[in-house]
Motif scaffolding. Structure first.
Motif, short mmCIF file in Angstrom:
data_model
loop_
_atom_site.label_atom_id
_atom_site.label_comp_id
_atom_site.label_asym_id
_atom_site.label_seq_id
_atom_site.Cartn_x
_atom_site.Cartn_y
_atom_site.Cartn_z
N LYS A 110 0.87 -1.21 0.20
CA LYS A 110 0.14 -0.16 -0.06
C LYS A 110 0.80 1.22 0.13
O LYS A 110 1.91 1.26 0.71
CB LYS A 110 -0.98 -0.04 0.92
CG LYS A 110 -2.03 -1.15 1.14
CD LYS A 110 -2.77 -1.36 2.18
CE LYS A 110 -4.06 -2.23 2.35
NZ LYS A 110 -4.74 -2.57 3.45
N ILE A 111 0.52 2.27 -0.72
CA ILE A 111 1.12 3.63 -0.64
C ILE A 111 0.53 4.31 0.25
O ILE A 111 -0.80 4.51 0.40
CB ILE A 111 1.14 3.98 -2.28
CG1 ILE A 111 1.37 3.14 -3.17
CG2 ILE A 111 1.60 5.69 -2.48
CD1 ILE A 111 2.98 2.75 -3.45
N VAL A 112 1.15 5.01 1.23
CA VAL A 112 0.67 5.91 2.27
C VAL A 112 1.40 7.10 2.50
O VAL A 112 2.63 7.28 1.78
CB VAL A 112 0.87 5.01 3.56
CG1 VAL A 112 -0.04 3.72 3.60
CG2 VAL A 112 2.33 4.79 4.14
N ALA A 113 0.86 8.00 3.12
CA ALA A 113 1.25 9.18 3.16
C ALA A 113 0.78 9.89 4.54
O ALA A 113 0.15 10.93 4.50
CB ALA A 113 1.11 10.18 1.87
N PRO A 114 1.05 9.13 5.74
CA PRO A 114 0.35 9.65 6.96
C PRO A 114 1.25 11.04 7.41
O PRO A 114 2.26 11.52 6.85
CB PRO A 114 0.59 8.49 7.92
CG PRO A 114 2.01 8.15 7.36
CD PRO A 114 1.65 7.97 5.87
N GLU A 115 0.53 11.68 8.39
CA GLU A 115 1.27 12.57 9.02
C GLU A 115 2.68 12.43 9.73
O GLU A 115 3.66 13.04 9.54
CB GLU A 115 0.51 13.36 10.26
CG GLU A 115 -0.75 14.22 9.69
CD GLU A 115 -0.63 15.49 8.61
OE1 GLU A 115 0.59 15.86 9.08
OE2 GLU A 115 -1.23 15.59 7.76
N VAL A 116 2.57 11.29 10.35
CA VAL A 116 3.76 10.68 11.25
C VAL A 116 4.11 9.19 10.73
O VAL A 116 2.96 8.49 10.88
CB VAL A 116 3.53 10.73 12.60
CG1 VAL A 116 5.01 9.89 13.23
CG2 VAL A 116 3.57 12.08 13.00
N TYR A 117 5.21 8.70 10.11
CA TYR A 117 5.41 7.34 9.74
C TYR A 117 6.50 6.97 10.76
O TYR A 117 7.55 7.41 10.45
CB TYR A 117 5.68 7.20 8.24
CG TYR A 117 5.78 5.86 7.92
CD1 TYR A 117 4.70 5.05 7.43
CD2 TYR A 117 7.21 5.14 7.98
CE1 TYR A 117 4.79 3.75 6.90
CE2 TYR A 117 7.15 3.77 7.65
CZ TYR A 117 6.15 2.99 7.09
OH TYR A 117 6.20 1.74 6.62
N ASP A 119 6.47 9.93 1.00
CA ASP A 119 5.83 11.22 0.98
C ASP A 119 5.18 11.41 2.37
O ASP A 119 4.53 12.37 2.39
CB ASP A 119 4.68 11.10 -0.15
CG ASP A 119 5.18 10.99 -1.39
OD1 ASP A 119 6.13 11.54 -1.70
OD2 ASP A 119 4.62 10.32 -2.56
N SER A 120 5.29 10.52 3.40
CA SER A 120 4.85 10.81 4.61
C SER A 120 5.33 12.15 5.19
O SER A 120 6.57 12.66 4.85
CB SER A 120 5.37 9.70 5.76
OG SER A 120 4.89 8.67 5.15
#
Length: 310
Positions: free
Chosen positions: A248-255, A272-273
């Motif tokens: 899965k491609i994710v871009a959370p505020e914090v990783y 891109d997080s």
């Protein structure tokens, strides 16, 4: 110039990736129409009508579209395509499944997984696991596009007042039968929409260690849990935890990457997080090249201490 956005949804809620696709559609210029095809999906159509920037919603409510079967959806979209210059969908499982068939039926090339729309009409898309960015342009009069779910800001879910128009299509093609779906249920946030993600890698060594070290930290932060492909392949966690090129491609505020070396295939799914925190005992691990904050430490000591202080 008009654009048709294909909504990703579960027949009850509009998928957040659709809001990203709407933003991309707005950048193409002209009016934006959203197609909601499903079964018992009136709530989704109503939600799409409230999205800021949407001019009209087309609602195809039919049992044939209830499970997103590509063989049924593609003829419906093909029948509507004549009124639009661009057909856009999020690059989710639905978009990746349906849109190539739509492009083939329209006899045009698909532009996949775009991350930027340029002023000259070209598009940027990642290639080689995100290690390079290709700029592509098509001479086709009509464009079929999928949009990476982390590439654009989400359109405002409130503020719009689009009309909802009922449409119909060929219905069941008879080529494919939906049998069943086994969907993992969790009280945690969904991975692709979570604002905080705690991910573990092969260094966890077992599923028991995921439960012992990763889950308590995720619980404290109200976070989703992710994993590297190595951890998934080793059987520590289920496949739906995988973050990366083939996950899965994710871009959370914090990783938070724990015990993850940072292979390019994993970085492609999370770089891109907004803020990346890495914990790894190898100071030369590639993950530190993209991390905003890095801690060179043994995760078995650092993670429990971090969890206890939250």
């Amino acid at each position: 110039m008009s654009t048709l956005v294909i909504a990703d949804h579960d027949n009850s809620e509009l998928g957040s990736a659709t809001l990203v696709a709407v933003t991309a559609a707005q950048k193409l210029g002209g009016d934006v129409t959203v197609l909601v095809a499903g079964e018992g999906s009136q709530a989704v159509a109503d939600a799409a009508a409230k999205v800021e920037g949407v001019a009209k919603v087309l609602h195809a409510d039919d049992a044939a579209y209830g499970h997103g079967v590509a063989e049924n959806l593609a003829p419906l979209i093909e029948g509507l395509a004549g009124d639009y210059e661009n057909i856009v969908a999020p690059a989710t499982s639905m978009g990746k499944n349906v849109m190539p068939r739509v492009a083939a039926k329209l006899d045009i090339q698909q532009i996949s997984d775009i991350i930027a729309i340029n002023d000259d009409g070209s598009f940027d898309r990642p290639t080689y696991a995100g290690n390079a960015i290709a700029t592509v342009k098509t001479s086709d009069a009509k464009k079929v596009i999928t949009v990476r779910g982390t590439a654009f800001d989400k359109a405002n879910a409130e503020g719009g007042s689009a009309s909802v128009e009922a449409v119909s299509g060929p219905g069941d093609s008879g080529k494919t039968e939906f049998v069943s779906a086994e969907i993992a249920e969790s009280e945690r946030p969904e991975l692709t929409s979570a604002s905080v993600i705690v991910s573990g890698g092969r260094a966890l060594q077992s599923g028991e260690n995921f439960e012992k070290y990763i889950e308590p930290l995720a619980d404290k932060l109200g976070a989703a849990i992710g994993a590297s492909r190595a951890a998934v392949d080793a059987g520590y966690v289920p496949n739906d935890y995988q973050v990366g090129q083939t996950g899965k491609i994710v871009a959370p505020e914090v990783y938070i990457a724990i015990g993850i070396s940072g292979a390019i295939q994993h970085l492609a799914g999370m770089k891109d997080s907004k803020t990346i925190i890495a914990i790894n005992k190898d100071e030369d691990a590639p993950i530190f090249q993209v991390a905003d904050y890095g801690l060179v430490a043994d995760l078995y000591e650092a993670v429990p201490e971090l969890t206890s202080k939250l």
